[in-house]
Design a protein around this motif. Structure first.
Motif, PDB file in Angstrom:
ATOM      1  N   CYS A   1     -18.535 -14.356   1.109  1.00 14.96           N
ATOM      2  CA  CYS A   1     -18.575 -12.917   0.935  1.00 14.96           C
ATOM      3  C   CYS A   1     -17.653 -12.542  -0.233  1.00 14.96           C
ATOM      4  O   CYS A   1     -16.852 -13.353  -0.705  1.00 14.96           O
ATOM      5  CB  CYS A   1     -18.159 -12.217   2.212  1.00 14.96           C
ATOM      6  SG  CYS A   1     -16.607 -12.827   2.865  1.00 14.96           S
ATOM      7  N   CYS A   2     -17.756 -11.303  -0.689  1.00 13.89           N
ATOM      8  CA  CYS A   2     -17.033 -10.907  -1.902  1.00 13.89           C
ATOM      9  C   CYS A   2     -15.517 -10.985  -1.737  1.00 13.89           C
ATOM     10  O   CYS A   2     -14.807 -11.348  -2.673  1.00 13.89           O
ATOM     11  CB  CYS A   2     -17.467  -9.512  -2.333  1.00 13.89           C
ATOM     12  SG  CYS A   2     -19.174  -9.471  -2.943  1.00 13.89           S
ATOM     13  N   HIS A   3     -15.007 -10.628  -0.558  1.00 13.19           N
ATOM     14  CA  HIS A   3     -13.556 -10.708  -0.346  1.00 13.19           C
ATOM     15  C   HIS A   3     -13.065 -12.142  -0.533  1.00 13.19           C
ATOM     16  O   HIS A   3     -12.062 -12.382  -1.229  1.00 13.19           O
ATOM     17  CB  HIS A   3     -13.206 -10.205   1.057  1.00 13.19           C
ATOM     18  CG  HIS A   3     -11.751 -10.317   1.397  1.00 13.19           C
ATOM     19  ND1 HIS A   3     -10.839  -9.329   1.075  1.00 13.19           N
ATOM     20  CD2 HIS A   3     -11.033 -11.308   1.998  1.00 13.19           C
ATOM     21  CE1 HIS A   3      -9.629  -9.700   1.476  1.00 13.19           C
ATOM     22  NE2 HIS A   3      -9.725 -10.893   2.045  1.00 13.19           N
ATOM     23  N   SER A   4     -13.745 -13.091   0.069  1.00 13.45           N
ATOM     24  CA  SER A   4     -13.335 -14.494  -0.043  1.00 13.45           C
ATOM     25  C   SER A   4     -13.560 -15.019  -1.456  1.00 13.45           C
ATOM     26  O   SER A   4     -12.738 -15.787  -1.983  1.00 13.45           O
ATOM     27  CB  SER A   4     -14.109 -15.346   0.972  1.00 13.45           C
ATOM     28  OG  SER A   4     -13.809 -14.941   2.291  1.00 13.45           O
TER      29      SER A   4
ATOM     30  N   PRO B   1     -15.046 -11.596   5.484  1.00 12.51           N
ATOM     31  CA  PRO B   1     -15.249 -12.472   6.640  1.00 12.51           C
ATOM     32  C   PRO B   1     -14.730 -11.884   7.942  1.00 12.51           C
ATOM     33  O   PRO B   1     -15.162 -12.305   9.023  1.00 12.51           O
ATOM     34  CB  PRO B   1     -14.473 -13.731   6.257  1.00 12.51           C
ATOM     35  CG  PRO B   1     -13.397 -13.252   5.339  1.00 12.51           C
ATOM     36  CD  PRO B   1     -14.019 -12.135   4.554  1.00 12.51           C
ATOM     37  N   TYR B   2     -13.846 -10.924   7.872  1.00  7.74           N
ATOM     38  CA  TYR B   2     -13.266 -10.349   9.082  1.00  7.74           C
ATOM     39  C   TYR B   2     -14.273  -9.417   9.779  1.00  7.74           C
ATOM     40  O   TYR B   2     -14.460  -9.498  10.995  1.00  7.74           O
ATOM     41  CB  TYR B   2     -11.974  -9.607   8.742  1.00  7.74           C
ATOM     42  CG  TYR B   2     -10.980 -10.511   8.043  1.00  7.74           C
ATOM     43  CD1 TYR B   2     -10.251 -11.459   8.754  1.00  7.74           C
ATOM     44  CD2 TYR B   2     -10.799 -10.452   6.661  1.00  7.74           C
ATOM     45  CE1 TYR B   2      -9.349 -12.309   8.122  1.00  7.74           C
ATOM     46  CE2 TYR B   2      -9.907 -11.296   6.019  1.00  7.74           C
ATOM     47  CZ  TYR B   2      -9.188 -12.225   6.758  1.00  7.74           C
ATOM     48  OH  TYR B   2      -8.311 -13.066   6.110  1.00  7.74           O
ATOM     49  N   THR B   3     -14.909  -8.550   9.000  1.00 10.24           N
ATOM     50  CA  THR B   3     -15.950  -7.706   9.572  1.00 10.24           C
ATOM     51  C   THR B   3     -17.132  -8.555  10.028  1.00 10.24           C
ATOM     52  O   THR B   3     -17.736  -8.302  11.073  1.00 10.24           O
ATOM     53  CB  THR B   3     -16.413  -6.651   8.554  1.00 10.24           C
ATOM     54  OG1 THR B   3     -15.278  -5.921   8.082  1.00 10.24           O
ATOM     55  CG2 THR B   3     -17.408  -5.684   9.169  1.00 10.24           C
ATOM     56  N   GLY B   4     -17.453  -9.580   9.232  1.00  5.79           N
ATOM     57  CA  GLY B   4     -18.525 -10.482   9.621  1.00  5.79           C
ATOM     58  C   GLY B   4     -18.263 -11.155  10.954  1.00  5.79           C
ATOM     59  O   GLY B   4     -19.148 -11.254  11.807  1.00  5.79           O
ATOM     60  N   ARG B   5     -17.042 -11.595  11.129  1.00  8.02           N
ATOM     61  CA  ARG B   5     -16.665 -12.226  12.392  1.00  8.02           C
ATOM     62  C   ARG B   5     -16.750 -11.225  13.544  1.00  8.02           C
ATOM     63  O   ARG B   5     -17.210 -11.557  14.647  1.00  8.02           O
ATOM     64  CB  ARG B   5     -15.244 -12.772  12.274  1.00  8.02           C
ATOM     65  CG  ARG B   5     -14.719 -13.476  13.518  1.00  8.02           C
ATOM     66  CD  ARG B   5     -15.303 -14.847  13.668  1.00  8.02           C
ATOM     67  NE  ARG B   5     -14.789 -15.524  14.855  1.00  8.02           N
ATOM     68  CZ  ARG B   5     -15.116 -16.744  15.222  1.00  8.02           C
ATOM     69  NH1 ARG B   5     -15.955 -17.444  14.480  1.00  8.02           N
ATOM     70  NH2 ARG B   5     -14.621 -17.275  16.313  1.00  8.02           N
ATOM     71  N   LEU B   6     -16.311 -10.002  13.291  1.00  3.50           N
ATOM     72  CA  LEU B   6     -16.330  -8.962  14.313  1.00  3.50           C
ATOM     73  C   LEU B   6     -17.750  -8.650  14.780  1.00  3.50           C
ATOM     74  O   LEU B   6     -18.014  -8.499  15.974  1.00  3.50           O
ATOM     75  CB  LEU B   6     -15.671  -7.691  13.756  1.00  3.50           C
ATOM     76  CG  LEU B   6     -15.655  -6.455  14.647  1.00  3.50           C
ATOM     77  CD1 LEU B   6     -14.743  -6.671  15.851  1.00  3.50           C
ATOM     78  CD2 LEU B   6     -15.207  -5.236  13.842  1.00  3.50           C
ATOM     79  N   LEU B   7     -18.676  -8.582  13.835  1.00  5.77           N
ATOM     80  CA  LEU B   7     -20.030  -8.151  14.162  1.00  5.77           C
ATOM     81  C   LEU B   7     -20.948  -9.287  14.591  1.00  5.77           C
ATOM     82  O   LEU B   7     -21.872  -9.079  15.389  1.00  5.77           O
ATOM     83  CB  LEU B   7     -20.646  -7.417  12.964  1.00  5.77           C
ATOM     84  CG  LEU B   7     -19.951  -6.117  12.548  1.00  5.77           C
ATOM     85  CD1 LEU B   7     -20.617  -5.533  11.319  1.00  5.77           C
ATOM     86  CD2 LEU B   7     -19.951  -5.108  13.686  1.00  5.77           C
ATOM     87  N   SER B   8     -20.717 -10.488  14.050  1.00  7.11           N
ATOM     88  CA  SER B   8     -21.637 -11.592  14.338  1.00  7.11           C
ATOM     89  C   SER B   8     -21.026 -12.714  15.157  1.00  7.11           C
ATOM     90  O   SER B   8     -21.750 -13.538  15.727  1.00  7.11           O
ATOM     91  CB  SER B   8     -22.164 -12.183  13.022  1.00  7.11           C
ATOM     92  OG  SER B   8     -21.127 -12.892  12.338  1.00  7.11           O
ATOM     93  N   GLY B   9     -19.693 -12.770  15.184  1.00  5.64           N
ATOM     94  CA  GLY B   9     -19.025 -13.851  15.902  1.00  5.64           C
ATOM     95  C   GLY B   9     -19.022 -15.168  15.161  1.00  5.64           C
ATOM     96  O   GLY B   9     -18.629 -16.203  15.707  1.00  5.64           O
TER      97      GLY B   9
END
Length: 288
Positions: A168-171, A154-162
């Motif tokens: 996601c797999c991490h969560s 979710p961190y990269t997702g937030r960075l790229l999409s806002g």
């Protein structure tokens, strides 16, 4: 990513420098080779003793004892999975994808081992069967079961999409480990780590060196099977990207469950198993 136009002119001997032959960083010859034939014979007499279904866009954990086998099985459709391993006795001993990659290469298959983090540095599991070993490397440089990607998060997702995406797999792995070990989410998240991307077809582009994914060749009935070298907690996320043919961290991709099965070769066989010892390094780091 390297710039299309370099900022600096190449030296006169640029081509000579490029022609220098590579050297393997960690020659694997000194590693003890697993006896796959003996393990396969042991597996033939093993009986299924436990299983867990991993729902699409979710994760699950299961305990596997040293000397048992576990299989990750495609059941309904093309689906990739993100695999974490932890020592049952100590969650801080976990799969070390970077060192496994350095020892075995970017993609794993039969005979390769999943190594644990420092200071333990020992085999956690050995791959004993891979129904996708026929794939090899394709014309794009892609192959299956990689240890080069991390995990969708979710961190990269937030960075790229806002925006925030929670499946996601991490969560997924965080929730699964928290439930399995009765831990708060923040404590469980600290133990979630880089994965073995089971069934995922990936590589690096030849021109830019970027990490790519493409449709996985996995089909129902395909599996990747392991021999547990130590007592394990096995965590697996069914990636929200499905077969990762287009995107990950998505609610639009077709996703399917995965199955983890555990096989017990018997009390006598398990009693004969010897767990690998942790690294013998004295941990003085030159200060003693």
């Amino acid at each position: 990513m390297k710039p299309e136009t370099p900022s600096f002119q190449p030296p006169e001997d640029a081509q000579e420098r490029r022609r220098v032959a590579p050297v393997i960083c960690y020659p694997p010859d000194a590693l003890p080779a697993p006896d796959i034939a003996a393990l396969s014979k042991l597996r033939d007499g093993a009986e299924r003793c436990a299983s867990v279904t991993v729902p699409p866009r979710d994760a699950a954990c299961i305990d596997v004892k040293a000397g048992q086998f576990f299989r990750i099985l495609s059941v309904d459709g093309p689906q990739v999975g993100d695999l974490n391993l932890w020592s049952k006795d100590d969650l801080t001993e976990r799969f070390y994808s970077g060192k496994t990659r350095a020892l075995h290469g970017t993609h794993l298959s039969t005979g390769d081992r999943m190594w644990s983090s420092f200071p333990h540095m020992r085999p956690m599991g050995t791959i004993t069967a891979d129904t996708l070993d026929w794939y090899g490397f394709d014309a794009f440089g892609g192959s299956v079961h990689d240890v080069i990607g991390t995990r969708c998060d979710p961190y990269t997702g937030r960075l790229l999409s806002g925006t925030d995406y929670h499946h996601c797999c991490h969560s997924n792995l965080t929730r699964a480990l928290a439930g399995h070990c009765d831990l708060p989410l923040d404590a469980a998240e600290a133990h979630v780590h880089d994965v073995l991307n089971v069934f995922m077809c990936t590589g690096f582009t030849r021109d830019t060196g970027q990490y790519f994914m493409k449709a996985s060749p996995v089909r129902p009935g395909d599996y990747l099977e392991f021999y547990a070298e130590i007592d394990l907690i096995v965590g697996l996320s069914a990636c929200p990207g499905g077969d990762c043919s287009a995107e990950h961290s998505s609610d639009s991709a077709a996703c399917y469950p995965l199955l983890i099965e555990v096989f017990n070769p018997g009390k006598a066989a398990r009693a004969a198993h010897r767990k690998p010892a942790p690294s013998g390094y004295d941990r003085s780091h030159g200060a003693g």
